[in-house]
Design a protein around this motif. Structure first.
Motif, PDB file in Angstrom:
ATOM      1  N   ILE A 150       0.840  -1.191   0.000  1.00 28.59           N
ATOM      2  CA  ILE A 150       0.000   0.000   0.000  1.00 28.59           C
ATOM      3  C   ILE A 150       0.878   1.245   0.000  1.00 28.59           C
ATOM      4  O   ILE A 150       1.748   1.399   0.857  1.00 28.59           O
ATOM      5  N   THR A 151       0.655   2.116  -0.970  1.00 28.92           N
ATOM      6  CA  THR A 151       1.319   3.415  -1.017  1.00 28.92           C
ATOM      7  C   THR A 151       0.341   4.456  -0.471  1.00 28.92           C
ATOM      8  O   THR A 151      -0.797   4.552  -0.919  1.00 28.92           O
ATOM      9  N   LEU A 152       0.791   5.234   0.512  1.00 29.29           N
ATOM     10  CA  LEU A 152      -0.057   6.214   1.186  1.00 29.29           C
ATOM     11  C   LEU A 152       0.419   7.613   0.834  1.00 29.29           C
ATOM     12  O   LEU A 152       1.613   7.921   0.954  1.00 29.29           O
ATOM     13  N   ARG A 153      -0.500   8.459   0.376  1.00 27.23           N
ATOM     14  CA  ARG A 153      -0.150   9.833   0.012  1.00 27.23           C
ATOM     15  C   ARG A 153      -1.156  10.811   0.598  1.00 27.23           C
ATOM     16  O   ARG A 153      -2.348  10.528   0.631  1.00 27.23           O
ATOM     17  N   LYS A 154      -0.660  11.976   1.014  1.00 29.90           N
ATOM     18  CA  LYS A 154      -1.533  13.037   1.511  1.00 29.90           C
ATOM     19  C   LYS A 154      -1.928  13.932   0.343  1.00 29.90           C
ATOM     20  O   LYS A 154      -1.076  14.398  -0.415  1.00 29.90           O
TER      21      LYS A 154
END
Length: 279
Positions: free
Chosen positions: A193-197
Protein backbone atom coordinates in the motif's frame (compact mmCIF):
# COMPACT_ATOMS: atom_id res chain seq x y z
CA UNK A 1 -10.43 19.23 35.83
CA UNK A 2 -13.78 20.36 34.49
CA UNK A 3 -14.93 19.80 30.93
CA UNK A 4 -17.50 21.60 28.82
CA UNK A 5 -19.88 19.21 27.09
CA UNK A 6 -21.50 20.41 23.87
CA UNK A 7 -24.29 18.53 22.13
CA UNK A 8 -24.24 19.61 18.49
CA UNK A 9 -26.98 18.79 16.00
CA UNK A 10 -25.47 17.84 12.63
CA UNK A 11 -26.42 15.23 10.02
CA UNK A 12 -24.58 11.91 10.14
CA UNK A 13 -22.87 12.38 6.77
CA UNK A 14 -21.13 15.60 7.92
CA UNK A 15 -20.02 14.44 11.35
CA UNK A 16 -16.55 13.16 10.41
CA UNK A 17 -15.29 16.41 8.79
CA UNK A 18 -16.90 18.47 11.55
CA UNK A 19 -15.19 16.40 14.25
CA UNK A 20 -11.90 17.08 12.50
CA UNK A 21 -12.58 20.82 12.77
CA UNK A 22 -13.42 20.51 16.47
CA UNK A 23 -10.27 18.48 17.10
CA UNK A 24 -8.20 21.30 15.61
CA UNK A 25 -9.91 23.67 18.06
CA UNK A 26 -8.77 21.59 21.04
CA UNK A 27 -11.73 19.29 21.68
CA UNK A 28 -10.42 15.90 22.81
CA UNK A 29 -13.47 13.68 23.40
CA UNK A 30 -16.29 12.80 21.05
CA UNK A 31 -19.38 10.62 20.87
CA UNK A 32 -21.36 10.20 17.66
CA UNK A 33 -25.12 9.74 17.79
CA UNK A 34 -27.84 9.81 15.17
CA UNK A 35 -27.76 13.33 13.79
CA UNK A 36 -25.70 14.74 16.64
CA UNK A 37 -22.21 14.88 18.12
CA UNK A 38 -21.31 15.14 21.79
CA UNK A 39 -17.99 16.98 22.08
CA UNK A 40 -15.84 17.67 25.15
CA UNK A 41 -13.19 20.31 25.83
CA UNK A 42 -11.53 21.56 29.01
CA UNK A 43 -13.25 24.52 30.64
CA UNK A 44 -10.14 26.63 30.03
CA UNK A 45 -9.87 25.46 26.43
CA UNK A 46 -13.11 26.98 25.14
CA UNK A 47 -12.85 30.71 24.63
CA UNK A 48 -15.71 33.14 24.13
CA UNK A 49 -14.95 33.41 20.42
CA UNK A 50 -14.85 29.65 19.97
CA UNK A 51 -18.61 29.27 20.30
CA UNK A 52 -19.08 31.78 17.49
CA UNK A 53 -16.47 29.91 15.45
CA UNK A 54 -18.40 26.66 15.91
CA UNK A 55 -21.64 28.30 14.82
CA UNK A 56 -19.88 29.68 11.73
CA UNK A 57 -18.55 26.24 10.87
CA UNK A 58 -21.97 24.67 11.30
CA UNK A 59 -23.52 27.25 8.99
CA UNK A 60 -21.24 25.97 6.24
CA UNK A 61 -22.78 22.50 6.29
CA UNK A 62 -26.09 21.69 4.56
CA UNK A 63 -28.96 21.70 7.03
CA UNK A 64 -27.30 24.33 9.24
CA UNK A 65 -26.56 22.40 12.42
CA UNK A 66 -26.61 24.08 15.81
CA UNK A 67 -25.44 23.71 19.42
CA UNK A 68 -28.32 22.00 21.24
CA UNK A 69 -27.00 22.10 24.81
CA UNK A 70 -23.93 23.09 26.80
CA UNK A 71 -23.03 22.00 30.31
CA UNK A 72 -20.07 21.65 32.64
CA UNK A 73 -19.07 18.07 33.55
CA UNK A 74 -16.40 16.33 35.61
CA UNK A 75 -13.27 14.78 34.14
CA UNK A 76 -13.51 11.31 32.59
CA UNK A 77 -11.21 8.70 31.16
CA UNK A 78 -12.10 9.57 27.56
CA UNK A 79 -10.01 6.83 25.97
CA UNK A 80 -11.55 4.12 28.15
CA UNK A 81 -15.09 5.29 27.46
CA UNK A 82 -14.39 5.63 23.74
CA UNK A 83 -12.82 2.18 23.50
CA UNK A 84 -15.95 0.67 25.00
CA UNK A 85 -17.92 1.89 21.99
CA UNK A 86 -15.68 0.06 19.47
CA UNK A 87 -16.54 -3.62 19.31
CA UNK A 88 -15.22 -6.42 17.12
CA UNK A 89 -17.68 -7.38 14.42
CA UNK A 90 -18.12 -9.62 11.40
CA UNK A 91 -18.68 -7.78 8.13
CA UNK A 92 -19.13 -10.17 5.23
CA UNK A 93 -15.89 -12.12 4.80
CA UNK A 94 -14.07 -9.89 7.28
CA UNK A 95 -13.64 -9.78 11.04
CA UNK A 96 -12.95 -6.18 12.04
CA UNK A 97 -11.59 -5.59 15.50
CA UNK A 98 -9.60 -3.02 17.49
CA UNK A 99 -6.33 -4.13 19.08
CA UNK A 100 -7.81 -3.98 22.58
CA UNK A 101 -10.38 -6.66 21.74
CA UNK A 102 -9.46 -10.24 22.64
CA UNK A 103 -12.31 -11.78 20.61
CA UNK A 104 -11.09 -14.75 18.55
CA UNK A 105 -11.23 -14.54 14.77
CA UNK A 106 -14.10 -16.72 13.49
CA UNK A 107 -13.07 -19.56 11.22
CA UNK A 108 -12.81 -18.54 7.58
CA UNK A 109 -12.87 -14.80 8.26
CA UNK A 110 -10.17 -12.33 7.17
CA UNK A 111 -8.85 -10.32 10.11
CA UNK A 112 -8.76 -6.54 9.83
CA UNK A 113 -7.26 -4.88 12.92
CA UNK A 114 -8.35 -1.27 12.74
CA UNK A 115 -7.87 1.28 15.51
CA UNK A 116 -9.64 4.47 14.42
CA UNK A 117 -8.43 7.72 15.95
CA UNK A 118 -10.79 8.98 18.64
CA UNK A 119 -11.16 12.22 16.69
CA UNK A 120 -12.62 10.47 13.67
CA UNK A 121 -15.60 8.53 14.93
CA UNK A 122 -16.68 5.86 17.34
CA UNK A 123 -17.93 3.07 15.10
CA UNK A 124 -18.01 1.47 11.70
CA UNK A 125 -20.50 3.24 9.49
CA UNK A 126 -23.07 1.65 7.17
CA UNK A 127 -21.06 2.86 4.20
CA UNK A 128 -17.96 1.03 5.42
CA UNK A 129 -19.93 -2.19 5.76
CA UNK A 130 -21.43 -1.76 2.30
CA UNK A 131 -17.99 -1.29 0.75
CA UNK A 132 -16.51 -4.26 2.61
CA UNK A 133 -19.39 -6.48 1.53
CA UNK A 134 -18.81 -5.50 -2.11
CA UNK A 135 -15.04 -6.07 -2.16
CA UNK A 136 -14.79 -9.89 -2.31
CA UNK A 137 -16.74 -9.96 -5.58
CA UNK A 138 -14.69 -7.15 -7.14
CA UNK A 139 -11.08 -7.68 -6.09
CA UNK A 140 -9.12 -10.06 -8.30
CA UNK A 141 -5.67 -11.45 -7.65
CA UNK A 142 -2.93 -9.01 -8.70
CA UNK A 143 -5.37 -6.10 -9.15
CA UNK A 144 -4.08 -2.54 -8.82
CA UNK A 145 -6.38 -0.40 -6.65
CA UNK A 146 -6.93 3.22 -5.67
CA UNK A 147 -8.60 4.10 -2.36
CA UNK A 148 -9.72 7.74 -2.44
CA UNK A 149 -10.30 9.33 0.96
CA UNK A 150 -8.81 6.34 2.74
CA UNK A 151 -9.63 7.42 6.33
CA UNK A 152 -8.49 4.57 8.58
CA UNK A 153 -7.16 2.67 5.55
CA UNK A 154 -9.62 -0.15 6.12
CA UNK A 155 -10.67 -0.58 2.47
CA UNK A 156 -7.15 -0.62 1.06
CA UNK A 157 -6.08 -3.09 3.75
CA UNK A 158 -9.08 -5.32 3.06
CA UNK A 159 -8.43 -5.27 -0.69
CA UNK A 160 -4.81 -6.34 -0.48
CA UNK A 161 -5.75 -9.07 2.01
CA UNK A 162 -8.16 -10.32 -0.65
CA UNK A 163 -5.28 -10.67 -3.08
CA UNK A 164 -4.82 -7.29 -4.77
CA UNK A 165 -1.21 -6.70 -5.76
CA UNK A 166 -1.04 -3.06 -4.70
CA UNK A 167 -3.18 -0.15 -3.54
CA UNK A 168 -2.65 3.59 -3.69
CA UNK A 169 -4.48 5.20 -0.76
CA UNK A 170 -4.80 8.94 -0.23
CA UNK A 171 -6.56 11.41 2.03
CA UNK A 172 -6.47 15.18 2.48
CA UNK A 173 -6.43 14.96 6.27
CA UNK A 174 -3.11 14.61 8.13
CA UNK A 175 -4.73 12.73 11.03
CA UNK A 176 -6.28 10.21 8.65
CA UNK A 177 -2.91 9.66 6.98
CA UNK A 178 -1.31 9.01 10.37
CA UNK A 179 -4.07 6.63 11.42
CA UNK A 180 -4.03 4.78 8.09
CA UNK A 181 -0.25 4.39 8.35
CA UNK A 182 -0.60 2.83 11.80
CA UNK A 183 -3.30 0.43 10.62
CA UNK A 184 -1.33 -0.57 7.52
CA UNK A 185 1.64 -1.49 9.73
CA UNK A 186 -0.65 -3.25 12.20
CA UNK A 187 -1.99 -5.49 9.43
CA UNK A 188 1.41 -6.25 7.91
CA UNK A 189 0.65 -4.86 4.44
CA UNK A 190 3.07 -1.93 4.27
CA UNK A 191 4.83 -3.22 1.14
CA UNK A 192 1.58 -3.37 -0.81
CA UNK A 193 0.00 0.00 0.00
CA UNK A 194 1.32 3.42 -1.02
CA UNK A 195 -0.06 6.21 1.19
CA UNK A 196 -0.15 9.83 0.01
CA UNK A 197 -1.53 13.04 1.51
CA UNK A 198 -3.71 14.99 -0.88
CA UNK A 199 -6.63 14.54 -3.24
CA UNK A 200 -6.90 13.16 -6.77
CA UNK A 201 -3.91 15.23 -7.89
CA UNK A 202 -1.63 12.69 -6.16
CA UNK A 203 -2.64 10.03 -8.73
CA UNK A 204 0.14 9.94 -11.31
CA UNK A 205 -0.76 9.74 -15.00
CA UNK A 206 0.67 6.26 -15.40
CA UNK A 207 -1.18 4.89 -12.36
CA UNK A 208 -4.20 3.10 -13.81
CA UNK A 209 -6.43 1.11 -11.46
CA UNK A 210 -8.47 -2.03 -11.93
CA UNK A 211 -10.69 -0.85 -9.08
CA UNK A 212 -11.12 2.63 -7.63
CA UNK A 213 -12.90 2.95 -4.28
CA UNK A 214 -14.27 6.16 -2.82
CA UNK A 215 -16.25 6.24 0.42
CA UNK A 216 -16.63 10.00 0.70
CA UNK A 217 -19.33 12.66 0.57
CA UNK A 218 -21.45 12.98 -2.59
CA UNK A 219 -20.31 16.45 -3.66
CA UNK A 220 -16.67 15.44 -3.37
CA UNK A 221 -17.32 12.31 -5.45
CA UNK A 222 -19.00 14.37 -8.17
CA UNK A 223 -16.15 16.88 -8.16
CA UNK A 224 -13.50 14.18 -8.46
CA UNK A 225 -15.35 11.93 -10.90
CA UNK A 226 -13.41 13.15 -13.99
CA UNK A 227 -10.13 12.32 -12.24
CA UNK A 228 -11.51 8.94 -11.15
CA UNK A 229 -12.56 8.20 -14.73
CA UNK A 230 -9.08 9.06 -16.00
CA UNK A 231 -7.42 6.90 -13.35
CA UNK A 232 -9.38 3.77 -14.21
CA UNK A 233 -8.15 1.37 -16.83
CA UNK A 234 -10.39 0.11 -19.63
CA UNK A 235 -13.38 -1.68 -18.08
CA UNK A 236 -12.10 -0.80 -14.62
CA UNK A 237 -14.49 -1.02 -11.67
CA UNK A 238 -15.67 1.97 -9.64
CA UNK A 239 -17.07 1.46 -6.14
CA UNK A 240 -18.69 4.47 -4.49
CA UNK A 241 -20.31 5.10 -1.13
CA UNK A 242 -20.74 7.88 1.38
CA UNK A 243 -24.01 8.28 -0.51
CA UNK A 244 -27.58 8.41 0.69
CA UNK A 245 -30.56 7.01 -1.19
CA UNK A 246 -31.58 10.54 -2.18
CA UNK A 247 -28.25 10.86 -4.02
CA UNK A 248 -28.93 7.94 -6.36
CA UNK A 249 -30.48 9.84 -9.26
CA UNK A 250 -27.81 12.53 -9.49
CA UNK A 251 -25.02 9.96 -9.20
CA UNK A 252 -26.58 7.78 -11.91
CA UNK A 253 -26.85 10.80 -14.21
CA UNK A 254 -23.22 11.77 -13.67
CA UNK A 255 -21.96 8.23 -14.20
CA UNK A 256 -23.86 7.35 -17.37
CA UNK A 257 -21.50 9.09 -19.81
CA UNK A 258 -18.52 6.89 -18.96
CA UNK A 259 -19.84 4.09 -16.75
CA UNK A 260 -22.35 1.30 -16.71
CA UNK A 261 -23.95 0.79 -13.30
CA UNK A 262 -23.73 -2.89 -12.42
CA UNK A 263 -25.35 -3.04 -9.00
CA UNK A 264 -26.39 -1.07 -5.94
CA UNK A 265 -26.61 -2.13 -2.30
CA UNK A 266 -28.33 -0.32 0.54
CA UNK A 267 -28.21 -0.34 4.35
CA UNK A 268 -30.68 1.95 6.07
CA UNK A 269 -30.59 5.22 4.11
CA UNK A 270 -27.04 4.65 2.82
CA UNK A 271 -26.13 3.18 -0.56
CA UNK A 272 -23.05 1.90 -2.37
CA UNK A 273 -22.80 1.82 -6.16
CA UNK A 274 -20.70 -0.52 -8.32
CA UNK A 275 -20.11 0.77 -11.85
CA UNK A 276 -17.84 -0.40 -14.67
CA UNK A 277 -15.89 1.86 -17.01
CA UNK A 278 -17.15 1.82 -20.59
CA UNK A 279 -14.70 1.35 -23.47
Amino acid sequence: MKYIKLVIAIDDEYQEPFIAELFDMGFDGFEQRDNSIIAYITEEGLGVGDRERIEQLLAGFPGNGFIETEELVSDKNWNEEWEQTIKAQEIGQFFVKPTWSDDPVPEGKILLEIDPKMSFGTGYHETTRLMLNFLPSLVKKNDILIDAGTGTGILAIAAVKLGARHALAFDIDEWSIGNARENILLNGVKSRITLRKGSAEVIQAEEKADLLMANIQRNVILELLPAFTEALGEKGNLLLSGLQEDDEDVVRNKLKAHFEIISLQQENEWIAVHAKRKK
